[in-house]
Each structure stands twice: as C-alpha cells, then as structure tokens.
Design a protein around this motif. Structure first.
Motif, PDB file in Angstrom:
ATOM      1  N   ILE A 182      51.940  58.011  42.359  1.00 15.44           N
ATOM      2  CA  ILE A 182      50.732  57.948  41.525  1.00 15.44           C
ATOM      3  C   ILE A 182      50.786  56.713  40.618  1.00 15.44           C
ATOM      4  O   ILE A 182      49.782  56.025  40.418  1.00 15.44           O
ATOM      5  CB  ILE A 182      50.585  59.224  40.675  1.00 15.44           C
ATOM      6  N   GLY A 183      51.980  56.432  40.076  1.00 15.46           N
ATOM      7  CA  GLY A 183      52.152  55.265  39.211  1.00 15.46           C
ATOM      8  C   GLY A 183      51.809  53.977  39.933  1.00 15.46           C
ATOM      9  O   GLY A 183      51.106  53.110  39.384  1.00 15.46           O
ATOM     10  N   PHE A 184      52.275  53.832  41.165  1.00  9.54           N
ATOM     11  CA  PHE A 184      51.985  52.624  41.932  1.00  9.54           C
ATOM     12  C   PHE A 184      50.493  52.501  42.255  1.00  9.54           C
ATOM     13  O   PHE A 184      49.936  51.395  42.221  1.00  9.54           O
ATOM     14  CB  PHE A 184      52.798  52.595  43.231  1.00  9.54           C
ATOM     15  N   ILE A 185      49.847  53.629  42.568  1.00  7.21           N
ATOM     16  CA  ILE A 185      48.411  53.599  42.849  1.00  7.21           C
ATOM     17  C   ILE A 185      47.641  53.115  41.616  1.00  7.21           C
ATOM     18  O   ILE A 185      46.751  52.264  41.710  1.00  7.21           O
ATOM     19  CB  ILE A 185      47.903  54.991  43.276  1.00  7.21           C
ATOM     20  N   LEU A 186      48.014  53.645  40.437  1.00  3.93           N
ATOM     21  CA  LEU A 186      47.365  53.226  39.193  1.00  3.93           C
ATOM     22  C   LEU A 186      47.619  51.748  38.914  1.00  3.93           C
ATOM     23  O   LEU A 186      46.726  51.017  38.460  1.00  3.93           O
ATOM     24  CB  LEU A 186      47.866  54.080  38.025  1.00  3.93           C
ATOM     25  N   LEU A 187      48.856  51.298  39.162  1.00  2.00           N
ATOM     26  CA  LEU A 187      49.200  49.897  38.930  1.00  2.00           C
ATOM     27  C   LEU A 187      48.387  48.966  39.827  1.00  2.00           C
ATOM     28  O   LEU A 187      47.859  47.945  39.383  1.00  2.00           O
ATOM     29  CB  LEU A 187      50.698  49.672  39.176  1.00  2.00           C
ATOM     30  N   ILE A 188      48.294  49.331  41.103  1.00  3.05           N
ATOM     31  CA  ILE A 188      47.589  48.479  42.065  1.00  3.05           C
ATOM     32  C   ILE A 188      46.100  48.381  41.723  1.00  3.05           C
ATOM     33  O   ILE A 188      45.531  47.290  41.637  1.00  3.05           O
ATOM     34  CB  ILE A 188      47.785  49.013  43.496  1.00  3.05           C
ATOM     35  N   LYS A 189      45.446  49.544  41.511  1.00  2.58           N
ATOM     36  CA  LYS A 189      44.018  49.529  41.205  1.00  2.58           C
ATOM     37  C   LYS A 189      43.747  48.969  39.806  1.00  2.58           C
ATOM     38  O   LYS A 189      42.767  48.256  39.595  1.00  2.58           O
ATOM     39  CB  LYS A 189      43.441  50.949  41.329  1.00  2.58           C
ATOM     40  N   GLY A 190      44.638  49.299  38.864  1.00  2.00           N
ATOM     41  CA  GLY A 190      44.473  48.769  37.510  1.00  2.00           C
ATOM     42  C   GLY A 190      44.565  47.256  37.491  1.00  2.00           C
ATOM     43  O   GLY A 190      43.761  46.578  36.831  1.00  2.00           O
ATOM     44  N   ALA A 191      45.555  46.708  38.211  1.00  2.00           N
ATOM     45  CA  ALA A 191      45.718  45.255  38.275  1.00  2.00           C
ATOM     46  C   ALA A 191      44.504  44.603  38.923  1.00  2.00           C
ATOM     47  O   ALA A 191      44.056  43.527  38.503  1.00  2.00           O
ATOM     48  CB  ALA A 191      46.978  44.904  39.053  1.00  2.00           C
ATOM     49  N   ASP A 192      43.949  45.263  39.937  1.00  2.00           N
ATOM     50  CA  ASP A 192      42.773  44.753  40.643  1.00  2.00           C
ATOM     51  C   ASP A 192      41.603  44.583  39.672  1.00  2.00           C
ATOM     52  O   ASP A 192      40.984  43.511  39.591  1.00  2.00           O
ATOM     53  CB  ASP A 192      42.401  45.733  41.756  1.00  2.00           C
ATOM     54  N   PHE A 193      41.300  45.635  38.905  1.00  2.00           N
ATOM     55  CA  PHE A 193      40.202  45.580  37.946  1.00  2.00           C
ATOM     56  C   PHE A 193      40.502  44.606  36.804  1.00  2.00           C
ATOM     57  O   PHE A 193      39.629  43.869  36.349  1.00  2.00           O
ATOM     58  CB  PHE A 193      39.930  46.976  37.367  1.00  2.00           C
ATOM     59  N   PHE A 194      41.771  44.609  36.329  1.00  2.00           N
ATOM     60  CA  PHE A 194      42.161  43.775  35.201  1.00  2.00           C
ATOM     61  C   PHE A 194      42.016  42.294  35.533  1.00  2.00           C
ATOM     62  O   PHE A 194      41.510  41.497  34.729  1.00  2.00           O
ATOM     63  CB  PHE A 194      43.601  44.098  34.799  1.00  2.00           C
ATOM     64  N   VAL A 195      42.447  41.903  36.732  1.00  2.00           N
ATOM     65  CA  VAL A 195      42.332  40.502  37.155  1.00  2.00           C
ATOM     66  C   VAL A 195      40.867  40.098  37.298  1.00  2.00           C
ATOM     67  O   VAL A 195      40.461  39.029  36.830  1.00  2.00           O
ATOM     68  CB  VAL A 195      43.090  40.271  38.487  1.00  2.00           C
ATOM     69  N   ASP A 196      40.066  40.949  37.918  1.00  2.00           N
ATOM     70  CA  ASP A 196      38.639  40.632  38.079  1.00  2.00           C
ATOM     71  C   ASP A 196      37.952  40.476  36.729  1.00  2.00           C
ATOM     72  O   ASP A 196      37.159  39.549  36.516  1.00  2.00           O
ATOM     73  CB  ASP A 196      37.936  41.731  38.888  1.00  2.00           C
ATOM     74  N   GLY A 197      38.253  41.381  35.796  1.00  2.00           N
ATOM     75  CA  GLY A 197      37.642  41.312  34.475  1.00  2.00           C
ATOM     76  C   GLY A 197      38.079  40.077  33.704  1.00  2.00           C
ATOM     77  O   GLY A 197      37.261  39.397  33.076  1.00  2.00           O
ATOM     78  N   SER A 198      39.373  39.766  33.750  1.00  2.00           N
ATOM     79  CA  SER A 198      39.903  38.607  33.022  1.00  2.00           C
ATOM     80  C   SER A 198      39.378  37.302  33.606  1.00  2.00           C
ATOM     81  O   SER A 198      39.027  36.372  32.877  1.00  2.00           O
ATOM     82  CB  SER A 198      41.440  38.618  33.074  1.00  2.00           C
ATOM     83  N   ALA A 199      39.338  37.221  34.941  1.00  2.00           N
ATOM     84  CA  ALA A 199      38.814  36.023  35.591  1.00  2.00           C
ATOM     85  C   ALA A 199      37.328  35.843  35.283  1.00  2.00           C
ATOM     86  O   ALA A 199      36.838  34.721  35.138  1.00  2.00           O
ATOM     87  CB  ALA A 199      39.033  36.113  37.102  1.00  2.00           C
ATOM     88  N   ALA A 200      36.602  36.960  35.154  1.00  2.00           N
ATOM     89  CA  ALA A 200      35.174  36.897  34.830  1.00  2.00           C
ATOM     90  C   ALA A 200      34.954  36.309  33.440  1.00  2.00           C
ATOM     91  O   ALA A 200      33.985  35.585  33.206  1.00  2.00           O
ATOM     92  CB  ALA A 200      34.558  38.294  34.918  1.00  2.00           C
ATOM     93  N   ILE A 201      35.867  36.622  32.503  1.00  2.00           N
ATOM     94  CA  ILE A 201      35.769  36.041  31.156  1.00  2.00           C
ATOM     95  C   ILE A 201      35.871  34.522  31.243  1.00  2.00           C
ATOM     96  O   ILE A 201      35.105  33.785  30.626  1.00  2.00           O
ATOM     97  CB  ILE A 201      36.891  36.584  30.239  1.00  2.00           C
ATOM     98  N   ALA A 202      36.841  34.065  32.043  1.00  2.00           N
ATOM     99  CA  ALA A 202      37.037  32.624  32.202  1.00  2.00           C
ATOM    100  C   ALA A 202      35.763  31.969  32.743  1.00  2.00           C
ATOM    101  O   ALA A 202      35.338  30.907  32.280  1.00  2.00           O
ATOM    102  CB  ALA A 202      38.207  32.358  33.149  1.00  2.00           C
ATOM    103  N   LYS A 203      35.144  32.616  33.719  1.00  2.00           N
ATOM    104  CA  LYS A 203      33.942  32.059  34.346  1.00  2.00           C
ATOM    105  C   LYS A 203      32.762  32.055  33.376  1.00  2.00           C
ATOM    106  O   LYS A 203      32.048  31.056  33.247  1.00  2.00           O
ATOM    107  CB  LYS A 203      33.605  32.879  35.587  1.00  2.00           C
TER     108      LYS A 203
END
Length: 314
Positions: free
Chosen positions: A12-33
């Motif tokens: 469960i921890g790995f699933i949360l990490l993978i999906k969390g990282a996915d959303f976190f990167v998209d959100g952070s990159a969107a700020i840059a854009k």
C-alpha cells in the motif's frame, strides 16, 4: 499474520508513493509553466522541500526526543542514497540532462555545504547552535540566489509539460505530498518490522531501511519526473533535497539541541566522507557532457553497493 500485515503495509505504501509522486510532479511542473519559473528552480525548492518532509520529521523529532545521533545519521544516509542510489537508478532508466548552471553553481554549493558539515563535525565533534545559525543563513542566501535566478537566469528551452487546470494545482501538490509522506510512513513501518522479524539489527535498519524510507519520496519523484521528460525536476529534486537536509534540517535541529558527530555512541566520519564522495562523483560525472547516463548510473549504484556492504560488516 504479522508478516502478511507488514507486507500489505509495504505494498500500500508503494502504491501511495507512486501515485503521490505522479500527482506531485505534475502539479509542481505546472507551477513552473504557469508562473514562467524554470523547472530547475521549482525542483530545487518546492519539490525538494516537499520530498524532504520525511527526513525533517524524523530528524527534528529525534533531536527533540534526545536521540541526537539519528538526526545526523538520517541526513547523511539520505543524502548518500539520494545521489548514489536514487540518481543511479534514475540514470539507468533514462539519461538525465543537466543544465550548465546546475553543474556550475548548485552542485558545487552542495559540495561546499557537505564539506562544511563534515569539517565542523570532525573538528568540533558536534553540531551546535552556532552551526544551526550558520546553516540557516546559508539556506536563506541560497534561496535568495534562486529567486534572482528565476528572474534573470538563463532559462533554456524546456520540455512540454502536462497542462493542469489552475484550481487543480494545489490539490495535485498537497494531495500528492500527503500520499508520498503517508506512503513513506507505511513502507518504513512495514519494512522495519519485517527486518526485525528476520533478526536484522537496529543499527543496520536505521542506516538502511529508515534512510531508504525517508528517501522514497525523492526516489519516486525523481524517477517519475525523469520518465515524464522533466529531467530538471529530477536533478533539482535531489540536489535541492540534499541541501535542504543539511541546511534546514540540521540547521533547525542544531538550534534545538547539540548533535554529536563523533562520540562513544556514534561516529559519522566515514558516512560524511561517503556523502562528500557521492556529491563529488555527481559533479565529475556531469561536468563535461552536462548529462548523467547509464554508465554514470551504474558507477553510482556500484559505489552504493560497496558502502552498503561496509555497513553490514562494520
């Protein structure tokens, strides 16, 4: 039953990490854009500080509770893993391009901060309130430079980023970060319990599993960023996290309580030198071609394997 529950926590921890990282990167990159801020600046600040949250929680909590050695050990262990293991794995998966300013300024500054840390520790045998103030001043100075860079830096052409609606950006970032931290917690708890069940010592658990657990957000975020083509986020995340670990975490913890670097219970001389070696290795491998490829990644992974072997037999 306990073994099954611990295995379930890890999954469960790995699933949360993978999906969390996915959303976190998209959100952070969107700020840059949306703000016109270079990806590398976002990686060195928001992403780095966010993914360093587990290290901050562990180290500051340990310092307050009097487990002083854990604070330094967690930071050094995480910094070593961030470069040798995480960037090693990421570079094996995909070649990482590195900006000229990152090689000329950010990585050298990380090397300087690591040198200050190990020199202060080896000479004074502990990190004090003065150390904490010095580290925090260096952090504020570096953040000032990043602010200047975001306005005047050489913003080279960057990859096309996923378009995220403005109102979704904070949900992506906060939700992703929450999933990353909670997933990291579950993974560390499950892995530590399984390791103890198999007779692995607390010392080895602390230097490996706990350090890996608090570095899992950096791992998932860097791999995800690299695979999405946001290489600047991957490199910036690691360099920024390492700087944040030293300057903010040890700086703030040092203000609360003295942290022993060399004592009867702990000696971080070798670990500090390995952290410095890792930082120098990253700089040397990226200095000429401004990229970190599969060969460099394999060199880093081999170096970490040697360090891991030392931890087991020392």
């Amino acid at each position: 039953m306990d073994l099954f529950l611990n295995l379930l926590k890890i999954i469960i921890g790995f699933i949360l990490l993978i999906k969390g990282a996915d959303f976190f990167v998209d959100g952070s990159a969107a700020i840059a854009k949306k703000l016109g801020v270079p990806q590398i600046v976002i990686g060195l600040t928001i992403v780095a500080m966010g993914t360093s949250a587990p290290e901050a929680a562990v180290s500051i909590s340990a310092g307050v509770k009097g487990n002083n050695g854990i604070s330094i050990g967690n930071v050094l262990g995480s910094n070593i893993m961030n470069i040798l293991l995480i960037l090693g794995i990421t570079a094996v998966i995909t070649t990482l391009k590195v900006k000229k300013d990152t090689v000329k300024i950010d990585i050298p500054f990380m090397i300087i901060c690591t040198i200050i840390l190990i020199t202060w520790g080896m000479v004074g045998k502990k990190l004090t309130r003065v150390t904490g103030i010095t580290f925090l001043c260096l952090l504020f100075g570096y953040l000032g430079y990043l602010f200047w860079y975001s306005k005047h830096g050489n913003n080279e052409e960057e990859e096309e980023l996923k378009d995220v609606k403005l109102w979704l950006v904070p949900i992506f970032i906060l939700g992703g970060l929450a999933a990353i931290i909670f997933g990291s917690d579950l993974t560390v708890d499950g892995a530590s319990s399984m390791a103890r069940a198999f007779g692995v010592s607390d010392r080895v658990i602390g230097l490996t599993i706990v350090a890996l657990g608090t570095s899992l957000p950096e791992l998932m975020t860097s791999v995800t960023a690299a695979r999405k083509g946001n290489a600047d986020l991957a490199i910036g995340n690691i360099v920024g996290s390492n700087l944040f670990n030293i300057l903010f975490i040890l700086g703030l913890t040092g203000l609360i309580i003295d942290l022993p670097y060399i004592s009867s219970k702990a000696n971080f001389t070798v670990d500090g030198l390995v952290a410095l070696l890792a930082a120098l290795m990253l700089w040397i491998l990226t200095f000429k071609n401004k990229r970190l490829g599969r060969v460099g990644g394999l060199i880093m992974l081999t170096t970490y394997a040697a360090y891991f072997t030392y931890l087991l037999i020392a």
